[in-house]
Motif scaffolding. Structure first.
Motif, PDB file in Angstrom:
ATOM      1  N   ASN A  29      -4.554 -25.533 -31.378  1.00 11.88           N
ATOM      2  CA  ASN A  29      -3.478 -24.562 -31.201  1.00 11.88           C
ATOM      3  C   ASN A  29      -2.271 -25.054 -31.965  1.00 11.88           C
ATOM      4  OD1 ASN A  29      -4.696 -22.727 -29.368  1.00 11.88           O
ATOM      5  ND2 ASN A  29      -4.441 -24.244 -27.756  1.00 11.88           N
TER       6      ASN A  29
ATOM      7  N   THR B 176       2.900 -20.331 -31.608  1.00 10.78           N
ATOM      8  CA  THR B 176       2.521 -19.232 -30.716  1.00 10.78           C
ATOM      9  C   THR B 176       1.783 -18.121 -31.454  1.00 10.78           C
ATOM     10  OG1 THR B 176       4.637 -18.126 -31.126  1.00 10.78           O
ATOM     11  CG2 THR B 176       4.511 -19.616 -29.220  1.00 10.78           C
ATOM     12  N   ASN B 177       1.372 -18.399 -32.706  1.00  5.13           N
ATOM     13  CA  ASN B 177       0.768 -17.331 -33.502  1.00  5.13           C
ATOM     14  C   ASN B 177      -0.399 -17.780 -34.369  1.00  5.13           C
ATOM     15  OD1 ASN B 177       2.313 -18.867 -35.258  1.00  5.13           O
ATOM     16  ND2 ASN B 177       2.999 -17.121 -36.461  1.00  5.13           N
ATOM     17  N   GLU B 178      -0.864 -19.011 -34.182  1.00  5.80           N
ATOM     18  CA  GLU B 178      -1.901 -19.498 -35.092  1.00  5.80           C
ATOM     19  C   GLU B 178      -2.784 -20.577 -34.466  1.00  5.80           C
ATOM     20  OE1 GLU B 178      -0.003 -22.499 -38.125  1.00  5.80           O
ATOM     21  OE2 GLU B 178       1.497 -20.961 -37.622  1.00  5.80           O
ATOM     22  N   LYS B 179      -3.984 -20.652 -35.022  1.00  4.10           N
ATOM     23  CA  LYS B 179      -4.942 -21.715 -34.729  1.00  4.10           C
ATOM     24  C   LYS B 179      -5.201 -22.406 -36.066  1.00  4.10           C
ATOM     25  CE  LYS B 179      -5.850 -20.150 -30.502  1.00  4.10           C
ATOM     26  NZ  LYS B 179      -6.130 -20.873 -29.275  1.00  4.10           N
TER      27      LYS B 179
ATOM     28  N   ILE C 291      -1.142 -10.164 -38.921  1.00  7.68           N
ATOM     29  CA  ILE C 291      -2.171 -10.619 -37.983  1.00  7.68           C
ATOM     30  C   ILE C 291      -3.530 -10.543 -38.676  1.00  7.68           C
ATOM     31  CG2 ILE C 291      -3.308 -10.066 -35.793  1.00  7.68           C
ATOM     32  CD1 ILE C 291      -0.572  -8.913 -34.895  1.00  7.68           C
TER      33      ILE C 291
ATOM     34  N   TYR D 263      -3.021 -15.121 -35.487  1.00  2.00           N
ATOM     35  CA  TYR D 263      -3.243 -14.049 -34.521  1.00  2.00           C
ATOM     36  C   TYR D 263      -1.920 -13.391 -34.142  1.00  2.00           C
ATOM     37  CZ  TYR D 263      -2.129 -17.634 -30.992  1.00  2.00           C
ATOM     38  OH  TYR D 263      -1.536 -18.636 -30.265  1.00  2.00           O
ATOM     39  N   GLY D 264      -0.860 -13.805 -34.793  1.00  2.00           N
ATOM     40  CA  GLY D 264       0.465 -13.204 -34.668  1.00  2.00           C
ATOM     41  C   GLY D 264       1.076 -13.121 -36.051  1.00  2.00           C
TER      42      GLY D 264
ATOM     43  N   GLU E 135      -9.263  -9.372 -32.389  1.00  2.00           N
ATOM     44  CA  GLU E 135      -8.764  -9.552 -31.023  1.00  2.00           C
ATOM     45  C   GLU E 135      -9.196 -10.884 -30.405  1.00  2.00           C
ATOM     46  OE1 GLU E 135     -12.810  -7.850 -30.885  1.00  2.00           O
ATOM     47  OE2 GLU E 135     -11.046  -7.333 -32.041  1.00  2.00           O
TER      48      GLU E 135
ATOM     49  N   CYS F 189      -7.074 -15.323 -31.027  1.00  2.00           N
ATOM     50  CA  CYS F 189      -6.252 -16.096 -30.092  1.00  2.00           C
ATOM     51  C   CYS F 189      -7.091 -16.873 -29.074  1.00  2.00           C
ATOM     52  CB  CYS F 189      -5.236 -15.206 -29.385  1.00  2.00           C
ATOM     53  SG  CYS F 189      -5.960 -13.933 -28.353  1.00  2.00           S
ATOM     54  N   GLU F 190      -8.375 -16.510 -28.929  1.00  2.00           N
ATOM     55  CA  GLU F 190      -9.271 -17.193 -27.986  1.00  2.00           C
ATOM     56  C   GLU F 190     -10.000 -18.382 -28.603  1.00  2.00           C
ATOM     57  OE1 GLU F 190     -11.943 -14.393 -26.146  1.00  2.00           O
ATOM     58  OE2 GLU F 190     -10.393 -12.833 -26.126  1.00  2.00           O
TER      59      GLU F 190
ATOM     60  N   THR G  44     -11.216 -21.818 -29.593  1.00  2.00           N
ATOM     61  CA  THR G  44     -10.974 -23.097 -28.955  1.00  2.00           C
ATOM     62  C   THR G  44     -12.162 -24.030 -29.160  1.00  2.00           C
ATOM     63  OG1 THR G  44     -10.329 -24.166 -26.888  1.00  2.00           O
ATOM     64  CG2 THR G  44     -11.885 -22.361 -26.698  1.00  2.00           C
TER      65      THR G  44
END
Length: 168
Positions: A89, A92-95, A115, A131-132, A151, A154-155, A157
């Motif tokens: 992570n 607040t907008n990317e992986k 996005i 994702y942002g 969508e 953001c999940e 991981t």
């Protein structure tokens, strides 16, 4: 695929006709066969190149598909596939993840924002899944855009596998 098989069978039939009679007409047929073969070969190569520009990012039982652009930086990433990486992570907008080797950003487009953008941040050497929304940066190069699964970005991981999309 059926169309290609049909073309191939037609080429074989034309070839047999040329073997049976060597005259002016058969020379024209041979020329037509060669031209058709050349066109078919080019079409096959182009379609393989297009499908090779899609990559799948898989983790757990989920996946996201990206369509890579035609740039040196995207080619540089594709040359390292398949990859198994740890996603992190960031903000607040990317992986992000770090590929084993730095990517070649020469003559590559800057990421414009949005996005679903897949990008490369050259100073740190990390690949970014947005994702942002984000701002343009002179060191952030675009690799491609999400084709499906936006969508779920953001999940993302844990451990992920990145590879070419397999034709079904």
């Amino acid at each position: 695929m059926k169309k290609l098989l049909s073309i191939f069978m037609s080429l074989c039939a034309l070839f047999l006709l040329t073997v049976c009679a060597k005259n002016e007409e058969s020379i024209q047929i041979e020329t037509a066969i060669q031209e058709t073969w050349d066109q078919t070969s080019n079409t096959i190569l182009e379609s393989e190149e297009i499908s090779m520009r899609q990559i799948s990012v898989k983790w757990n039982d989920k996946h996201v598909i990206y369509e890579l652009n035609d740039s040196p930086i995207s080619t540089s990433l594709m040359e390292q596939l398949p990859l198994t990486v740890e996603i992190e992570n960031y903000s607040t907008n990317e992986k992000i993840f770090y590929p084993p080797e730095k990517l070649d950003a020469r003559d590559s487009p800057l990421a414009k924002g949005g996005i679903g953008t897949l990008a490369y941040y050259e100073p740190w050497g990390d690949v970014v899944f947005f994702y942002g929304d984000f701002r343009e940066n002179s060191s952030l190069f675009e690799l491609g855009k999400v084709a499906s699964g936006e969508e779920m970005i953001c999940e993302m991981t844990g451990t992920m596998t990145i590879d070419f999309v397999q034709e079904s």
